[in-house]
Design an enzyme around this catalytic site. Structure first.
Site, PDB file in Angstrom:
ATOM      1  N   CYS A 127       0.812  -1.221   0.000  1.00  0.00           N
ATOM      2  CA  CYS A 127       0.000   0.000   0.000  1.00  0.00           C
ATOM      3  C   CYS A 127       0.845   1.272   0.000  1.00  0.00           C
ATOM      4  O   CYS A 127       0.641   2.179  -0.815  1.00  0.00           O
ATOM      5  CB  CYS A 127      -0.982   0.000   1.169  1.00  0.00           C
ATOM      6  SG  CYS A 127      -0.224   0.083   2.814  1.00  0.00           S
ATOM      7  N   HIS A 140      -2.540   1.234   6.926  1.00  0.00           N
ATOM      8  CA  HIS A 140      -2.921   1.178   5.512  1.00  0.00           C
ATOM      9  C   HIS A 140      -3.075   2.589   4.968  1.00  0.00           C
ATOM     10  O   HIS A 140      -3.395   3.524   5.706  1.00  0.00           O
ATOM     11  CB  HIS A 140      -4.231   0.400   5.332  1.00  0.00           C
ATOM     12  CG  HIS A 140      -4.543   0.083   3.896  1.00  0.00           C
ATOM     13  ND1 HIS A 140      -3.808  -0.820   3.158  1.00  0.00           N
ATOM     14  CD2 HIS A 140      -5.486   0.574   3.047  1.00  0.00           C
ATOM     15  CE1 HIS A 140      -4.306  -0.898   1.935  1.00  0.00           C
ATOM     16  NE2 HIS A 140      -5.316  -0.051   1.843  1.00  0.00           N
ATOM     17  N   HIS A 152      -5.687   1.949  -4.345  1.00  0.00           N
ATOM     18  CA  HIS A 152      -4.823   1.394  -3.300  1.00  0.00           C
ATOM     19  C   HIS A 152      -4.439  -0.040  -3.622  1.00  0.00           C
ATOM     20  O   HIS A 152      -5.026  -0.685  -4.493  1.00  0.00           O
ATOM     21  CB  HIS A 152      -5.507   1.475  -1.930  1.00  0.00           C
ATOM     22  CG  HIS A 152      -6.614   0.472  -1.737  1.00  0.00           C
ATOM     23  ND1 HIS A 152      -6.868  -0.147  -0.534  1.00  0.00           N
ATOM     24  CD2 HIS A 152      -7.554  -0.017  -2.599  1.00  0.00           C
ATOM     25  CE1 HIS A 152      -7.896  -0.960  -0.652  1.00  0.00           C
ATOM     26  NE2 HIS A 152      -8.340  -0.902  -1.887  1.00  0.00           N
TER      27      HIS A 152
END
Length: 356
Positions: free
Chosen positions: A270, A318, A330
């Site tokens: 990510c 994240h 993402h």
């Protein structure tokens, strides 16, 4: 290829935003074969598929957190390695300087020996020429100053060399400590991912399909709640020139697989995706989502614009890039590809702006 990935991601997003919420129906996890049952295990309650989904999600969340720890340790190790190389170069230069100063001091001593071993002051006393005496006195003062300067420089260079050596040792200890952290994080990551895959592998094909549907339902429910808050009414800003470049880079990676620790070009995690996207836009940012949250300027959600980074979960484990219209691009987790999803589909911790 990129257009096909974008189209696929767009279809996925539309499906995610239009699929009805789950009815909450429970599905039993597949039963282990009779040979694997023992004692009380026979009486263990079956988990619903939703409980299985939550368990898998928790494992991947822990793996993501460990991935951040690994990436940070790797980044710090790289910096420390570079610092050790720099210090080693300074140590070599310092030692060469000391050798030069010692050679110069030795040359002065040898010259004095060739002159009969008498110090200049003694030879001066023996002269009976007043002009020679005055000239000699001036040269002696100059020589004494040069000697003091030489010794002073030698002392300073030796002190610098000792400091460089001490710093290099400290950086080496930090490097070793970060290598230990990397090894520990790597072990945890592999353990969590293996545990999640073991659970998923026990599911039948139909159950895996239902599991994916439950994931989408959970994202849809969270995204709907986020949009219902009226947040998009406040968001009407255009991306900055750098932000547009970052978004173009990130969306061009759609369809590439998530791999923990990866920074492209074939796969990403990510924060690897967001850091490389902003690097392509000419702005270097921290490598990990936790460091991005800690170090980059924070903004209010109502001020959100394309290119901004949305940080998720309480541990900042994240990150996704906002691309407008309530969506982010993402890299979700192992087993998934870079994709577009609703910006509110996960628990938002906050927003940071790399080019503020």
């Amino acid at each position: 290829m990129n257009r096909r990935r974008c189209a696929t991601a767009a279809i996925t997003l539309v499906c995610a935003l239009t699929v009805p919420a789950s009815t909450g129906q429970a599905f039993a996890a597949p039963e282990p074969p009779p040979a694997s049952r023992a004692g009380a295990a026979e009486d263990a309650p079956k988990k619903s598929l939703e409980e299985v989904r939550q368990e898998i999600e928790a494992l991947y969340r822990k793996a993501a957190s460990a991935t951040d720890a690994y990436n940070l340790a790797e980044e710090q190790a790289d910096k420390q390695s570079a610092e050790i190389v720099k210090l080693a170069q300074e140590i070599v230069k310092g030692q060469a300087r000391i050798d030069d100063l010692k050679n110069r001091a030795g040359a002065a001593a040898r010259a004095q020996y060739r002159d009969g071993g008498l110090p200049p002051e003694a030879r001066l006393v023996l002269t009976d020429d007043p002009q020679l005496f005055l000239d000699g006195a001036g040269r002696i003062q100059q020589g004494q100053k040069a000697t003091r300067d030489l010794l002073g420089e030698l002392t300073r260079t030796q002190a610098d060399l000792a400091a460089y050596t001490k710093d290099a040792s400290a950086q080496w200890r930090k490097l070793e400590a970060n290598r230990v952290k990397q090894a520990k994080a790597r072990k945890e990551i592999n353990s969590r991912i293996a545990a999640a895959k073991k659970i998923e592998d026990k599911l039948e094909k139909e159950q895996r399909e239902r599991l994916l549907q439950l994931e989408r339902n959970a994202e849809y429910k969270a995204q709907t709640a986020w949009l219902s808050s009226g947040v998009l009414k406040e968001i009407s800003r255009s991306a900055s020139p750098q932000g547009k470049k970052a978004v173009q880079f990130a969306t061009a990676q759609i369809g590439k697989p998530y791999v923990w620790g990866a920074e492209g070009p074939g796969s990403y995690d990510c924060s690897g995706l967001t850091s490389q996207a902003w690097s392509a836009a000419g702005k270097g940012i921290p490598r990990t989502s936790q460091e991005q949250w800690r170090l980059l300027p924070r903004i209010e959600i109502k001020d959100l614009r394309p290119g901004d980074l949305i940080i998720y979960h309480a541990d900042a484990s994240h990150v996704g890039m906002y691309i407008g219209d309530g969506a982010i691009v993402h890299a979700p987790r192992p087993g998934r590809n870079v994709t577009i999803t609703g910006a509110g589909s996960m628990a938002i911790l906050g927003v940071v702006r790399p080019d503020k």
